[in-house]
Design a protein around this motif. Structure first.
Motif, short mmCIF file in Angstrom:
data_model
loop_
_atom_site.label_atom_id
_atom_site.label_comp_id
_atom_site.label_asym_id
_atom_site.label_seq_id
_atom_site.Cartn_x
_atom_site.Cartn_y
_atom_site.Cartn_z
N LEU A 133 -29.10 -96.68 6.80
CA LEU A 133 -30.39 -96.99 6.19
C LEU A 133 -30.57 -98.47 5.92
N THR A 134 -29.51 -99.13 5.48
CA THR A 134 -29.65 -100.52 5.05
C THR A 134 -29.15 -101.53 6.06
N ARG A 135 -28.35 -101.10 7.04
CA ARG A 135 -27.73 -101.98 8.03
C ARG A 135 -26.83 -103.01 7.36
N SER A 136 -26.36 -102.74 6.16
CA SER A 136 -25.60 -103.73 5.40
C SER A 136 -24.21 -103.20 5.04
N GLN A 137 -23.20 -104.00 5.31
CA GLN A 137 -21.83 -103.59 4.99
C GLN A 137 -21.62 -103.58 3.47
N LEU A 138 -22.19 -104.57 2.81
CA LEU A 138 -22.02 -104.63 1.35
C LEU A 138 -22.62 -103.40 0.69
N ALA A 139 -23.81 -103.02 1.15
CA ALA A 139 -24.45 -101.82 0.59
C ALA A 139 -23.61 -100.59 0.90
N ALA A 140 -23.08 -100.51 2.13
CA ALA A 140 -22.26 -99.35 2.52
C ALA A 140 -21.01 -99.26 1.66
N LEU A 141 -20.58 -100.39 1.13
CA LEU A 141 -19.39 -100.43 0.28
C LEU A 141 -19.74 -100.09 -1.18
N PHE A 142 -20.81 -100.69 -1.67
CA PHE A 142 -21.06 -100.61 -3.10
C PHE A 142 -21.92 -99.42 -3.52
N VAL A 143 -22.83 -99.00 -2.67
CA VAL A 143 -23.69 -97.87 -3.07
C VAL A 143 -22.86 -96.61 -3.35
N PRO A 144 -21.92 -96.21 -2.46
CA PRO A 144 -21.10 -95.03 -2.79
C PRO A 144 -20.28 -95.23 -4.06
N LEU A 145 -19.80 -96.46 -4.26
CA LEU A 145 -19.03 -96.72 -5.49
C LEU A 145 -19.89 -96.51 -6.72
N VAL A 146 -21.11 -97.06 -6.67
CA VAL A 146 -22.01 -96.93 -7.82
C VAL A 146 -22.35 -95.45 -8.04
N VAL A 147 -22.64 -94.75 -6.94
CA VAL A 147 -22.96 -93.32 -7.06
C VAL A 147 -21.77 -92.56 -7.65
N GLY A 148 -20.57 -92.87 -7.16
CA GLY A 148 -19.36 -92.18 -7.63
C GLY A 148 -19.11 -92.43 -9.11
N VAL A 149 -19.22 -93.70 -9.51
CA VAL A 149 -18.97 -94.04 -10.92
C VAL A 149 -20.03 -93.39 -11.81
N THR A 150 -21.29 -93.43 -11.34
CA THR A 150 -22.38 -92.83 -12.12
C THR A 150 -22.15 -91.32 -12.29
N GLN A 151 -21.73 -90.68 -11.20
CA GLN A 151 -21.47 -89.23 -11.29
C GLN A 151 -20.32 -88.94 -12.25
N ALA A 152 -19.27 -89.78 -12.16
CA ALA A 152 -18.11 -89.57 -13.04
C ALA A 152 -18.52 -89.73 -14.51
N PHE A 153 -19.47 -90.65 -14.76
CA PHE A 153 -19.94 -90.85 -16.13
C PHE A 153 -20.84 -89.69 -16.57
N LEU A 154 -21.76 -89.33 -15.70
CA LEU A 154 -22.75 -88.30 -16.08
C LEU A 154 -22.11 -86.92 -16.28
N VAL A 155 -21.04 -86.65 -15.51
CA VAL A 155 -20.43 -85.33 -15.63
C VAL A 155 -19.85 -85.11 -17.03
N THR A 156 -19.52 -86.22 -17.67
CA THR A 156 -19.00 -86.08 -19.05
C THR A 156 -20.13 -85.72 -20.01
N LEU A 157 -21.37 -85.98 -19.58
CA LEU A 157 -22.51 -85.65 -20.44
C LEU A 157 -23.03 -84.23 -20.22
N ALA A 158 -22.51 -83.57 -19.17
CA ALA A 158 -23.00 -82.23 -18.84
C ALA A 158 -22.93 -81.25 -20.02
N PRO A 159 -21.85 -81.25 -20.79
CA PRO A 159 -21.79 -80.31 -21.93
C PRO A 159 -22.92 -80.53 -22.93
N ILE A 160 -23.39 -81.76 -23.04
CA ILE A 160 -24.49 -82.03 -23.98
C ILE A 160 -25.74 -81.24 -23.57
#
Lengths: 285, 306
Positions: free
Chosen positions: A188-215
């Motif tokens: 989608l972005t044709r960018s190596q930096l995006a291909a590197l960082f977007v999954p990281l950001v998504v992964g970290v965000t998911q790891a954070f949000l899953v802790t909020l699931a019980p709320i």
């Protein structure tokens, strides 16, 4: 044709020694160093254990490499390995945009094959990464045995083999699922930096949000939790494979939900990337 | 005469810009075919469509009898579009090995091609240190090593030194003449095109301005330049086919009529100092078809304005 694409992508990756070092060698090496450091600390503890009653001291005598292997298989899809395998995946998925080399290979294979060739090469790299991590764990345990002057045993029966196989497969699926986000981002972005960082950001965000699931009143085995957070699906399946007490508290149908989650998070990004790439203007690299 | 490329009403737009505007063109099999045109005329857009890199907005295009972008057809095409780029960490040999693998060509004669494009000595050097000319050579080897039926080369001699250009010209001609490969090339070096191409198409603003054999196109622009006395006598013989060019007369007649004209003039007592054919180059045809170049004054004005 697909085999040609996989072969050429894998060959190209093999020539990129910098990326291979970071993706495949770095984490196992660090892990090995950690294990050796742990062995040294254990040596100190063992020195103190000399003062324990003889029956406790003898219980520490043998070191089971089978246990080590199973334990390492349970830790395969760890964040460090995911992040460093992502370096290699992002490079494979975005290198033809970065180096403007699509025009060299689009005439040699179909577009679906080109994308699947990249995915195939990344899967091979992932397999290699997982195997190297296991090898580092075994080597670390062997060194620990030498440092502590312990006997090494390898108890690995049918049950252990089944558990190990399932854990390895699960880790492989989890890593590949994570790397598919990199594929979609690269296309989608044709960018190596995006291909590197977007999954990281998504992964970290998911790891954070899953802790909020019980709320929100969502349990770890609910559809919402498992579908939104593939990491939770991975953990749920790992729990089921390992068995024991934690498995008993899991709800019915958790396996189906978790498998569905990992499949969706793998297939949807892959299909979207394939669809977009098939109609993409590749003259603008 | 079978066609390797056939387009009908081919159109490609980028927003409001029409890069190709209803182009209908047939490129015959065999020989070297030149595609000429000023920047933005649509040459590269056509090549990108032929190679399946982009899709046309409208119209039909068939390559080797199939739709452009068909994987089976694409494998029969070798191409080099603009200055090629390669993974910088690879050596020249590794680049060709990689592309041979991608093509599934187990019998690609990599060393022979490195030799043929003059890169044997640099074969184990990483391409990140290559000059533009060396990249061009490697790009040509990459395009040709899989023995394609059709080769598309965009500015193949760009960045090359004169000996390199000469070698490339010889290579292109030998591929067409000895190996039977159809070669389509775009170049701004009109003299090179005239030397190497059998036929050319001249594009202007996305349309086909002229097409045909090089010899026919240049023949149409030929003039017989006569330096002789008295000029008035020549003008009276030629009528409106004559134009004055300094102290000479330019005769707009077919080459076949030249000897008869000279005989007629001599019979009428004209002293001919010199008679030669002029203007028979592709550049004059190109300029005639694509519009006049800007004058020096216009260029200066544009520079000042910019």
């Amino acid at each position: 044709m697909l085999a040609d694409a996989i072969r050429s992508e894998s060959w190209r990756l093999l020539k990129n020694r910098t990326v291979l070092s970071w993706s495949l060698i770095f984490v196992p090496l660090v892990w090995l160093a950690v294990l050796i450091g742990g062995a040294v600390i254990d040596a100190k503890v063992d020195h103190m254990a000399d003062q324990l009653p003889p029956q406790l001291a003898s219980a520490r005598a043998a070191l089971d490499l089978g246990d080590t292997l199973l334990s390492a298989a349970g830790q395969l899809a760890n964040p460090a390995l995911l992040a460093f395998l992502l370096i290699g995946a992002a490079t494979v998925f975005s290198c033809d945009y970065r180096w403007e080399t699509w025009r060299l290979i689009t005439a040699r294979n179909s577009r679906p094959n080109l994308i699947m060739g990249k995915v195939g090469a990344v899967k091979l790299m992932t397999l290699a990464g997982l195997v190297l991590f296991l090898a580092a764990a075994l080597l670390g345990a062997a060194i620990k045995g030498v440092v502590l002057d312990r006997d090494l045993v390898f108890r690995f029966g049918g049950e252990e083999t089944r558990t190990f196989g399932l854990l390895f497969l699960l880790a492989f699926v989890r890593v590949v699922q994570f790397l598919m986000l990199s594929l979609l981002t690269a296309v989608l972005t044709r960018s190596q930096l995006a291909a590197l960082f977007v999954p990281l950001v998504v992964g970290v965000t998911q790891a954070f949000l899953v802790t909020l699931a019980p709320i929100l009143g969502w349990s770890a085995a609910d559809w919402q939790t498992l579908l939104l957070f593939p990491g939770a699906a991975y953990e749920a399946l790992k729990t089921v494979i390992l068995g024991g007490v934690p498995t008993a508290v899991l709800q019915d149908g958790v396996v189906l939900r978790a498998v569905a989650s990992l499949a969706l998070w793998s297939l949807v990004p892959f299909s979207l990337a394939l669809w977009w790439f098939s109609r993409q203007d590749l003259s603008k690299e | 005469m079978t066609a390797v490329i056939e387009t009908t009403g081919l159109t490609k737009t980028y927003g409001a810009v029409r890069a190709l505007d209803g182009l209908s063109l047939s490129i015959p099999r065999g020989g070297v075919y030149g595609v000429l045109g000023p920047n933005g005329a649509g040459k590269s857009t056509l090549f990108r469509i032929l190679l399946g890199l982009i899709r046309p907005t409208a119209g039909e295009v068939r390559v080797l009898g199939q739709h452009a972008g068909d994987p089976a057809v694409m494998r029969r095409i070798g191409s080099m579009i603009e200055t090629p780029r390669f993974p910088p960490y690879m050596t020249a040999r590794q680049v060709l090995q990689w592309l041979a693998l991608a093509h599934g060509a187990k019998d690609a004669a990599i060393d022979a091609w490195l030799d043929r494009v003059g890169l044997t000595e640099a074969s184990n050097r990483r391409v990140r240190g290559f000059s533009v000319g060396m990249l061009q050579r490697l790009g040509v080897a990459a395009a040709l090593m899989t023995k394609p039926d059709l080769v598309i080369l965009d500015e193949p001699t760009s960045g090359m030194d004169p000996p390199g250009i000469q070698e490339m010209r010889a290579l292109i001609r030998s591929l067409a003449d000895d190996d039977g490969v159809t070669i389509i090339l775009a170049s701004h070096q009109l003299l090179e095109v005239q030397r190497v191409c059998d036929r050319v198409a001249i594009f202007n603003r996305g349309t086909l301005a002229a097409e045909g054999k090089v010899s026919e196109l240049t023949a149409a622009g030929e003039r017989l330049r006569l330096t002789a006395t008295p000029l008035a006598k020549i003008i009276s013989v030629l009528g409106d086919k004559a134009t004055l060019d300094g102290d000479a007369v330019l005769a707009a007649i077919p080459r076949a009529e030249g000897p008869a004209l000279l005989r007629a003039l001599i019979e009428q007592g004209v002293d001919i100092d010199e008679a030669r054919w002029v203007g028979a180059d592709l550049e004059s045809v190109f300029m005639a078809e694509t519009g006049p170049a800007r004058t020096d004054a216009q260029v200066r004005e544009a520079l000042h304005a910019g």
